[in-house]
Design a protein around this motif. Structure first.
Motif, PDB file in Angstrom:
ATOM      1  N   ARG A 109       0.854  -1.268   0.459  1.00 20.30           N
ATOM      2  CA  ARG A 109      -0.078  -0.336   0.457  1.00 20.30           C
ATOM      3  C   ARG A 109       0.967   1.326  -0.021  1.00 20.30           C
ATOM      4  O   ARG A 109       0.807   2.197  -1.031  1.00 20.30           O
ATOM      5  N   GLU A 110       1.588   1.002   0.144  1.00 17.95           N
ATOM      6  CA  GLU A 110       2.817   2.398   1.071  1.00 17.95           C
ATOM      7  C   GLU A 110       3.732   2.464   0.066  1.00 17.95           C
ATOM      8  O   GLU A 110       4.235   3.815   0.019  1.00 17.95           O
ATOM      9  N   GLU A 111       4.351   1.645  -0.408  1.00 17.73           N
ATOM     10  CA  GLU A 111       5.498   1.391  -1.856  1.00 17.73           C
ATOM     11  C   GLU A 111       4.920   1.132  -2.652  1.00 17.73           C
ATOM     12  O   GLU A 111       5.972   1.125  -3.415  1.00 17.73           O
ATOM     13  N   ASP A 112       3.947   0.210  -2.230  1.00 18.54           N
ATOM     14  CA  ASP A 112       3.536   0.984  -4.566  1.00 18.54           C
ATOM     15  C   ASP A 112       3.991  -0.717  -5.357  1.00 18.54           C
ATOM     16  O   ASP A 112       4.143  -0.268  -6.564  1.00 18.54           O
ATOM     17  N   TRP A 113       4.046  -1.139  -4.437  1.00 21.60           N
ATOM     18  CA  TRP A 113       4.123  -2.557  -4.827  1.00 21.60           C
ATOM     19  C   TRP A 113       3.120  -3.257  -5.852  1.00 21.60           C
ATOM     20  O   TRP A 113       1.973  -3.129  -5.380  1.00 21.60           O
ATOM     21  N   ASP A 114       3.245  -3.661  -6.990  1.00 21.17           N
ATOM     22  CA  ASP A 114       2.101  -4.390  -7.818  1.00 21.17           C
ATOM     23  C   ASP A 114       1.669  -6.355  -6.398  1.00 21.17           C
ATOM     24  O   ASP A 114       1.023  -6.964  -6.407  1.00 21.17           O
ATOM     25  N   VAL A 115       3.005  -6.700  -6.337  1.00 19.88           N
ATOM     26  CA  VAL A 115       3.432  -8.250  -5.675  1.00 19.88           C
ATOM     27  C   VAL A 115       4.273  -7.827  -4.618  1.00 19.88           C
ATOM     28  O   VAL A 115       5.587  -7.525  -4.938  1.00 19.88           O
ATOM     29  N   VAL A 116       3.831  -8.468  -3.447  1.00 18.58           N
ATOM     30  CA  VAL A 116       5.111  -8.572  -1.776  1.00 18.58           C
ATOM     31  C   VAL A 116       4.920 -10.048  -2.004  1.00 18.58           C
ATOM     32  O   VAL A 116       3.675 -10.531  -1.237  1.00 18.58           O
ATOM     33  N   ALA A 117       5.902 -10.519  -2.035  1.00 19.13           N
ATOM     34  CA  ALA A 117       6.187 -12.550  -1.655  1.00 19.13           C
ATOM     35  C   ALA A 117       6.958 -12.147  -0.590  1.00 19.13           C
ATOM     36  O   ALA A 117       8.329 -11.526  -0.466  1.00 19.13           O
ATOM     37  N   GLY A 118       6.377 -13.180   0.509  1.00 17.36           N
ATOM     38  CA  GLY A 118       6.732 -13.696   1.233  1.00 17.36           C
ATOM     39  C   GLY A 118       8.624 -14.165   0.999  1.00 17.36           C
ATOM     40  O   GLY A 118       8.272 -15.329  -0.150  1.00 17.36           O
ATOM     41  N   LYS A 119       9.216 -14.420   1.889  1.00 16.98           N
ATOM     42  CA  LYS A 119      10.727 -15.143   1.706  1.00 16.98           C
ATOM     43  C   LYS A 119      10.655 -15.823   3.252  1.00 16.98           C
ATOM     44  O   LYS A 119      10.932 -15.883   4.551  1.00 16.98           O
ATOM     45  N   ARG A 120      10.859 -17.205   3.446  1.00 17.82           N
ATOM     46  CA  ARG A 120      10.930 -17.751   4.718  1.00 17.82           C
ATOM     47  C   ARG A 120      12.758 -18.071   4.940  1.00 17.82           C
ATOM     48  O   ARG A 120      13.562 -18.396   4.538  1.00 17.82           O
ATOM     49  N   ALA A 121      12.859 -16.859   6.072  1.00 18.67           N
ATOM     50  CA  ALA A 121      14.106 -16.718   6.250  1.00 18.67           C
ATOM     51  C   ALA A 121      14.516 -17.797   7.225  1.00 18.67           C
ATOM     52  O   ALA A 121      15.582 -18.220   6.977  1.00 18.67           O
ATOM     53  N   LYS A 122      14.206 -18.305   8.058  1.00 16.95           N
ATOM     54  CA  LYS A 122      14.604 -19.299   8.761  1.00 16.95           C
ATOM     55  C   LYS A 122      13.502 -20.466   8.557  1.00 16.95           C
ATOM     56  O   LYS A 122      12.214 -20.962   9.529  1.00 16.95           O
ATOM     57  N   ARG A 123      13.757 -20.544   7.752  1.00 16.55           N
ATOM     58  CA  ARG A 123      12.410 -22.654   7.953  1.00 16.55           C
ATOM     59  C   ARG A 123      12.846 -23.632   8.452  1.00 16.55           C
ATOM     60  O   ARG A 123      13.829 -23.919   8.329  1.00 16.55           O
ATOM     61  N   LYS A 124      11.574 -23.942   8.899  1.00 17.55           N
ATOM     62  CA  LYS A 124      11.693 -24.762   9.244  1.00 17.55           C
ATOM     63  C   LYS A 124      11.264 -26.617   8.803  1.00 17.55           C
ATOM     64  O   LYS A 124      10.234 -27.021   9.932  1.00 17.55           O
ATOM     65  N   ASP A 125      11.645 -27.030   7.598  1.00 13.68           N
ATOM     66  CA  ASP A 125      11.801 -28.257   7.306  1.00 13.68           C
ATOM     67  C   ASP A 125      13.171 -29.106   7.292  1.00 13.68           C
ATOM     68  O   ASP A 125      14.485 -28.608   7.841  1.00 13.68           O
ATOM     69  N   GLY A 126      12.880 -30.006   7.180  1.00 16.45           N
ATOM     70  CA  GLY A 126      14.061 -30.649   6.611  1.00 16.45           C
ATOM     71  C   GLY A 126      15.302 -30.462   5.790  1.00 16.45           C
ATOM     72  O   GLY A 126      14.684 -29.939   4.651  1.00 16.45           O
ATOM     73  N   PHE A 127      15.738 -30.615   5.425  1.00 14.80           N
ATOM     74  CA  PHE A 127      17.082 -29.917   4.608  1.00 14.80           C
ATOM     75  C   PHE A 127      17.373 -30.831   3.101  1.00 14.80           C
ATOM     76  O   PHE A 127      17.281 -30.860   2.585  1.00 14.80           O
ATOM     77  N   VAL A 128      17.246 -32.638   3.926  1.00 14.79           N
ATOM     78  CA  VAL A 128      17.152 -33.574   2.206  1.00 14.79           C
ATOM     79  C   VAL A 128      16.044 -33.059   1.718  1.00 14.79           C
ATOM     80  O   VAL A 128      16.411 -33.365   0.076  1.00 14.79           O
ATOM     81  N   LEU A 129      14.721 -34.108   2.189  1.00 16.07           N
ATOM     82  CA  LEU A 129      13.601 -34.252   1.052  1.00 16.07           C
ATOM     83  C   LEU A 129      13.196 -32.468   0.863  1.00 16.07           C
ATOM     84  O   LEU A 129      12.244 -32.909  -0.262  1.00 16.07           O
ATOM     85  N   ARG A 130      13.408 -31.108   1.681  1.00 20.61           N
ATOM     86  CA  ARG A 130      12.494 -30.513   1.122  1.00 20.61           C
ATOM     87  C   ARG A 130      14.349 -28.908   1.043  1.00 20.61           C
ATOM     88  O   ARG A 130      13.442 -28.603   0.126  1.00 20.61           O
TER      89      ARG A 130
END
Length: 317
Positions: A109-130
């Motif tokens: 709204r304030e920076e007038d982006w059309d899309v803001v996408a999330g980035k999982r900075a500290k992802r809580k999933d298994g390393f090998v399979l995910r």
């Protein structure tokens, strides 16, 4: 009915254990925002629908599909039923955190982006399979599509409504939503969001989707570069193949005229295959061009999107 500020679309498939904490978190996070919540049940076989109906507030709608169509179709259904100025998408497994939604809304709204996408900075999933397959897929998608986002697998995103409603979601293209948005001319950025380990239920993802991702990537590259001009890829490949086949056959004809026996030579078969393949590719390109024109003209679609119209320095509604 006034237009809400945001529509939050959450896809659900067999998540009965997550419904109550998910709705509590959403309602708490959006208490200061004018919102509507759209829960899309993608053919759940457990008690997810009953839980959603029992716990829904007056701003919540539950869309129940008659069978499991897949996440892309569920997202498309939720977006089609959205009325908000902005549309938020997220998974229903509680790994995305609804408390990030106000921050995404402020950015778009304030920076007038059309899309803001999330980035999982500290992802809580298994390393090998995910994590490892995800990193490889993200790298491949970034460098082939030239849409440089870090995390294509994060479903938590916010869009201006006109972008989300014109992306054309089919098949299993939810992984490539940023690419589809870019084709609509969207200005996008990404921001770190919270990520939690799955507590209830089972993940719907695994290594089996690798080949589907590659196949969809090929389709996306075609859409990105040649959707409106398929003859440019099929015709070019066809001309190369046809020309190569003609040159091979001319070479064999010269050998034949010089008295050499050319029957049984592998290169003779190569020449015929190249000629026939070239003709087929060119013909495919022509047929594809006709289909594209039918696609646009039969539905009165345009091959362009007008972002804004100005009369002098005044913007028209």
């Amino acid at each position: 009915m006034t237009q809400p500020e945001i529509s939050v679309v959450i896809t659900i498939f067999n998540e009965e254990g997550n419904i109550a904490p998910l709705l509590d978190a959403v309602y708490e996070s959006l208490s200061a925002i004018d919102y509507e919540l759209i829960l899309v049940d993608d053919g759940s076989t457990d008690h997810s629908v009953e839980k959603m109906k029992a716990l829904a507030n007056d701003r919540t709608r539950v869309l129940v599909f008659n069978k499991n169509y897949g996440q892309t179709t569920a997202l498309a259904g939720g977006i089609d039923h959205s009325n908000g100025k902005y549309i938020v998408t997220m998974d229903g497994d509680l790994q995305n955190d609804p408390s990030d939604i106000p921050m995404l809304l402020n950015m778009v709204r304030e920076e007038d982006w059309d899309v803001v996408a999330g980035k999982r900075a500290k992802r809580k999933d298994g390393f090998v399979l995910r994590k490892l397959p995800s990193k490889m897929a993200n790298w491949l998608i970034r460098h082939t599509t030239k849409v440089f986002l870090s995390d294509y697998g994060c479903s938590l995103r916010i869009y201006k409504a006109h972008i989300a409603q014109n992306m054309g979601l089919y098949g299993e293209l939810h992984r490539f939503i940023p690419v589809l948005a870019k084709q609509e001319g969207a200005r996008m950025t990404e921001v770190d969001v919270k990520h939690h380990p799955r507590i209830h239920g089972e993940s719907k993802y695994g290594l089996s989707r690798t080949f589907k991702v590659i196949a969809d990537l090929i389709l996306m590259l075609f859409f990105q570069k040649y959707f409106q001009r398929p003859i440019h890829i099929f015709g070019t490949l066809g001309l190369f193949a046809f020309t190569g086949g003609v040159l091979v056959n001319i070479y064999l004809l010269v050998l034949k005229l010089m008295g050499e026996d050319i029957w049984g030579r592998p290169i003779l078969l190569v020449g015929f295959i190249l000629v026939l393949g070239g003709v087929q590719l060119i013909t495919t390109g022509i047929v594809a061009e006709i289909i594209v024109r039918t696609y646009y003209e039969s539905q009165d679609k345009k091959t362009y999107t007008v972002k804004a119209i100005f009369q002098g320095d005044k913007k028209e509604a």
